[in-house]
Design an enzyme around this catalytic site. Structure first.
Site, PDB file in Angstrom:
ATOM      1  N   ARG A 153       0.832  -1.214   0.000  1.00 13.47           N
ATOM      2  CA  ARG A 153       0.000   0.000   0.000  1.00 13.47           C
ATOM      3  C   ARG A 153       0.863   1.258   0.000  1.00 13.47           C
ATOM      4  O   ARG A 153       0.679   2.150  -0.833  1.00 13.47           O
ATOM      5  CB  ARG A 153      -0.922  -0.007   1.230  1.00 13.47           C
ATOM      6  CG  ARG A 153      -2.107  -0.929   1.068  1.00 13.47           C
ATOM      7  CD  ARG A 153      -2.893  -1.013   2.342  1.00 13.47           C
ATOM      8  NE  ARG A 153      -2.192  -1.862   3.286  1.00 13.47           N
ATOM      9  CZ  ARG A 153      -2.734  -2.879   3.952  1.00 13.47           C
ATOM     10  NH1 ARG A 153      -4.004  -3.151   3.802  1.00 13.47           N
ATOM     11  NH2 ARG A 153      -2.038  -3.609   4.772  1.00 13.47           N
ATOM     12  N   ILE A 154       1.829   1.336   0.942  1.00 16.83           N
ATOM     13  CA  ILE A 154       2.641   2.559   1.047  1.00 16.83           C
ATOM     14  C   ILE A 154       3.624   2.645  -0.131  1.00 16.83           C
ATOM     15  O   ILE A 154       3.739   3.691  -0.779  1.00 16.83           O
ATOM     16  CB  ILE A 154       3.389   2.588   2.399  1.00 16.83           C
ATOM     17  CG1 ILE A 154       2.375   2.653   3.544  1.00 16.83           C
ATOM     18  CG2 ILE A 154       4.350   3.779   2.464  1.00 16.83           C
ATOM     19  CD1 ILE A 154       2.942   2.384   4.919  1.00 16.83           C
ATOM     20  N   ASP A 173       9.795  -7.060  -4.311  1.00 16.75           N
ATOM     21  CA  ASP A 173       8.694  -7.517  -3.454  1.00 16.75           C
ATOM     22  C   ASP A 173       8.545  -9.017  -3.627  1.00 16.75           C
ATOM     23  O   ASP A 173       8.735  -9.531  -4.740  1.00 16.75           O
ATOM     24  CB  ASP A 173       7.386  -6.799  -3.845  1.00 16.75           C
ATOM     25  CG  ASP A 173       6.326  -6.883  -2.743  1.00 16.75           C
ATOM     26  OD1 ASP A 173       5.901  -7.997  -2.389  1.00 16.75           O
ATOM     27  OD2 ASP A 173       5.941  -5.821  -2.231  1.00 16.75           O
ATOM     28  N   PRO A 206       7.468  -5.027   5.577  1.00 12.69           N
ATOM     29  CA  PRO A 206       7.204  -5.181   7.014  1.00 12.69           C
ATOM     30  C   PRO A 206       8.381  -5.860   7.704  1.00 12.69           C
ATOM     31  O   PRO A 206       9.243  -6.447   7.042  1.00 12.69           O
ATOM     32  CB  PRO A 206       5.972  -6.093   7.037  1.00 12.69           C
ATOM     33  CG  PRO A 206       6.081  -6.895   5.786  1.00 12.69           C
ATOM     34  CD  PRO A 206       6.751  -6.009   4.770  1.00 12.69           C
ATOM     35  N   THR A 232      11.179   4.290   6.298  1.00  8.54           N
ATOM     36  CA  THR A 232      10.014   4.678   7.102  1.00  8.54           C
ATOM     37  C   THR A 232       9.180   3.445   7.422  1.00  8.54           C
ATOM     38  O   THR A 232       8.023   3.551   7.802  1.00  8.54           O
ATOM     39  CB  THR A 232       9.128   5.729   6.376  1.00  8.54           C
ATOM     40  OG1 THR A 232       8.632   5.140   5.173  1.00  8.54           O
ATOM     41  CG2 THR A 232       9.893   6.996   6.040  1.00  8.54           C
ATOM     42  N   ARG A 234      10.157  -0.230   9.234  1.00  6.54           N
ATOM     43  CA  ARG A 234      10.436  -0.647  10.608  1.00  6.54           C
ATOM     44  C   ARG A 234      11.946  -0.622  10.818  1.00  6.54           C
ATOM     45  O   ARG A 234      12.713  -1.048   9.935  1.00  6.54           O
ATOM     46  CB  ARG A 234       9.902  -2.060  10.883  1.00  6.54           C
ATOM     47  CG  ARG A 234       8.417  -2.132  11.179  1.00  6.54           C
ATOM     48  CD  ARG A 234       8.075  -1.500  12.535  1.00  6.54           C
ATOM     49  NE  ARG A 234       6.657  -1.547  12.827  1.00  6.54           N
ATOM     50  CZ  ARG A 234       5.791  -0.552  12.580  1.00  6.54           C
ATOM     51  NH1 ARG A 234       6.196   0.560  12.006  1.00  6.54           N
ATOM     52  NH2 ARG A 234       4.520  -0.671  12.918  1.00  6.54           N
ATOM     53  N   ASP A 258      12.584   7.343   9.682  1.00  8.59           N
ATOM     54  CA  ASP A 258      11.466   7.692  10.563  1.00  8.59           C
ATOM     55  C   ASP A 258      11.322   6.628  11.649  1.00  8.59           C
ATOM     56  O   ASP A 258      10.555   6.808  12.588  1.00  8.59           O
ATOM     57  CB  ASP A 258      10.158   7.801   9.768  1.00  8.59           C
ATOM     58  CG  ASP A 258       8.997   8.268  10.641  1.00  8.59           C
ATOM     59  OD1 ASP A 258       9.143   9.354  11.253  1.00  8.59           O
ATOM     60  OD2 ASP A 258       7.985   7.557  10.740  1.00  8.59           O
ATOM     61  N   GLU A 263      14.084   2.091  18.969  1.00  3.40           N
ATOM     62  CA  GLU A 263      13.198   3.209  19.302  1.00  3.40           C
ATOM     63  C   GLU A 263      12.286   2.941  20.489  1.00  3.40           C
ATOM     64  O   GLU A 263      11.769   3.866  21.107  1.00  3.40           O
ATOM     65  CB  GLU A 263      12.343   3.600  18.079  1.00  3.40           C
ATOM     66  CG  GLU A 263      11.279   2.589  17.695  1.00  3.40           C
ATOM     67  CD  GLU A 263      10.427   3.061  16.504  1.00  3.40           C
ATOM     68  OE1 GLU A 263      11.013   3.348  15.435  1.00  3.40           O
ATOM     69  OE2 GLU A 263       9.195   3.139  16.650  1.00  3.40           O
ATOM     70  N   HIS A 295       9.312   8.522  14.329  1.00  2.77           N
ATOM     71  CA  HIS A 295       8.116   7.722  14.005  1.00  2.77           C
ATOM     72  C   HIS A 295       6.878   8.627  13.855  1.00  2.77           C
ATOM     73  O   HIS A 295       5.837   8.388  14.471  1.00  2.77           O
ATOM     74  CB  HIS A 295       7.888   6.652  15.082  1.00  2.77           C
ATOM     75  CG  HIS A 295       7.201   5.428  14.533  1.00  2.77           C
ATOM     76  ND1 HIS A 295       7.554   4.147  14.887  1.00  2.77           N
ATOM     77  CD2 HIS A 295       6.184   5.282  13.660  1.00  2.77           C
ATOM     78  CE1 HIS A 295       6.786   3.275  14.268  1.00  2.77           C
ATOM     79  NE2 HIS A 295       5.942   3.952  13.506  1.00  2.77           N
TER      80      HIS A 295
END
Ligand code: NAI
Length: 339
Positions: A153-154, A173, A206, A232, A234, A258, A263, A295
């Site tokens: 999606r992103i 992918d 992911p 951005t 993980r 990000d 974190e 984040h």
């Protein structure tokens, strides 16, 4: 329904309150959910939790013993929830799988452009009335090759935006989406080819066992010298120490993050009274060609409204003894590593 909202941040509370309306009574708690704080959910039928909360088996057992029956995750990522334990305890869990891929893709482009046009330095110099341009030379995005790792999606929204910039797009992918090839001329290639050819690489896969430190010293060495790397997705998809070494050698030309491997317990909170506690982060931030945000890629008003609305919809469904639209099943979590 009485709901205890853990890790409740001021930025989201008005949206959650409005979405809940008069149907639910929200009790906002700033603390993260964990063994020591689970008791704060007393007299609640549901809890609403965030990525920084701990919903492991012992914590869920405490919640269930208090009479909690529902767990609404106010995020897409749910690796903090032990779904097996939840099923065993009869707890229903739902998340917000898609609230705004635009927010994250747009923030990704923000990092790219800010690094490229050296906005950190430009802003510092301007505030000192130093209007020289000599160290601020950037490059046109037009015509550059961008590699997108994880074209879901992103990654898909990012492809659309960068197609508009006139970039050549490469994608990697495990499940290539032919639509992206058709619409944006994105070419699916191996990770090695992507690393070797891209001027800019952006990570949107992911965190699963196969992607833990997917970008490591070996991969960094395969990239073009001076490449821009953006993550951005993980934090742990990138070997951060290897990235710092690559920055210092000039192999990495720019790094935009990000998310950060370490974190947890750091991001989302004010640590300004004890700065520098994370040595690796301190070293990274000191590099001039690094830009890190804590984040915040998801943090748009639109995304917050969607998160609040979907969370309220889950609570509404549960209050009327219906399944929520985005209930999580055990199988979905078994491949995920802790974020
Ligand atoms: P998505 O599930 O739509 O897309 C992920 C893509 O990665 C899929 O196309 C999938 O096939 C691909 N993928 C899975 N395993 C892979 C592997 N081993 N190698 C290469 N590709 C692989 O997810 P979406 O919504 O695009 O989100 C992507 C990630 O972005 C999330 O997993 C999350 O970690 C991160 N995220 C970050 C946020 C932030 O605020 N920084 C907010 C929301 C999500």
């Amino acid at each position: 329904m009485q709901v205890t909202v853990f890790s409740a941040h001021p930025f989201e509370q008005p949206f959650l309150t409005e979405a809940a309306g008069s149907q639910h009574q929200l009790r906002f708690v700033a603390d993260a959910l964990g063994s020591n704080t689970a008791a704060l959910a007393h007299s609640s039928q549901a809890v609403a939790i965030f990525t920084s909360d701990d919903a492991s088996a012992p914590v869920l057992e405490r919640l269930a013993a208090l009479g909690v029956r529902y767990v609404a995750v106010r995020a897409a990522g749910h690796d903090q929830v032990d779904l097996g334990a939840a099923a065993r305890l009869g707890l229903r869990v739902a998340n917000v799988p898609e609230y705004s891929p635009y927010a994250i893709a747009e923030h990704t482009v923000t990092l790219m452009l800010a690094l490229n046009r050296r906005l950190r330095q430009a802003d510092q110099q301007l505030r000192q009335y130093d209007f020289r341009l000599d160290n601020l030379v950037g490059f046109d995005l037009h015509g550059k090759t961008v590699g997108i790792i994880g074209c879901g999606r992103i990654g898909g929204v990012l492809a659309r935006i960068l197609h508009g910039f006139g970039c050549r797009l490469l994608g990697y992918d495990v499940r290539p989406n032919p639509e992206l090839a058709r619409r944006y001329d994105l070419q699916f290639v191996s990770l090695g080819t992507l690393c070797a050819q891209a001027d800019i690489i952006s990570v949107h896969a992911p965190l699963v066992p196969a992607t833990h430190h997917l970008i490591n010293a070996e991969r960094l060495a395969q990239m073009k010298r001076g490449v821009m790397l953006i993550n951005t997705g993980r934090g742990a998809v990138l070997d951060t120490e290897a990235a710092l070494i690559a920055l210092r050698s000039g192999q990495l030309g720019y790094l935009g993050l990000d998310v950060y491997e370490h974190e947890k317990g750091l991001f989302f909170q004010d640590h300004s009274r004890e700065p520098g506690t994370d040595a690796l982060l301190t070293e990274l931030v000191a590099e001039p060609n690094v830009l890190i945000t804590g984040h915040q890629a998801f943090l748009t008003r639109d995304a917050l409204i969607n998160i609040a609305t979907t969370t309220a919809n889950s609570l509404n469904a549960w209050a009327s003894q219906q399944p929520a639209a985005h209930e999580l099943q055990l199988a979905a979590s078994t491949t995920l590593l802790p974020a």
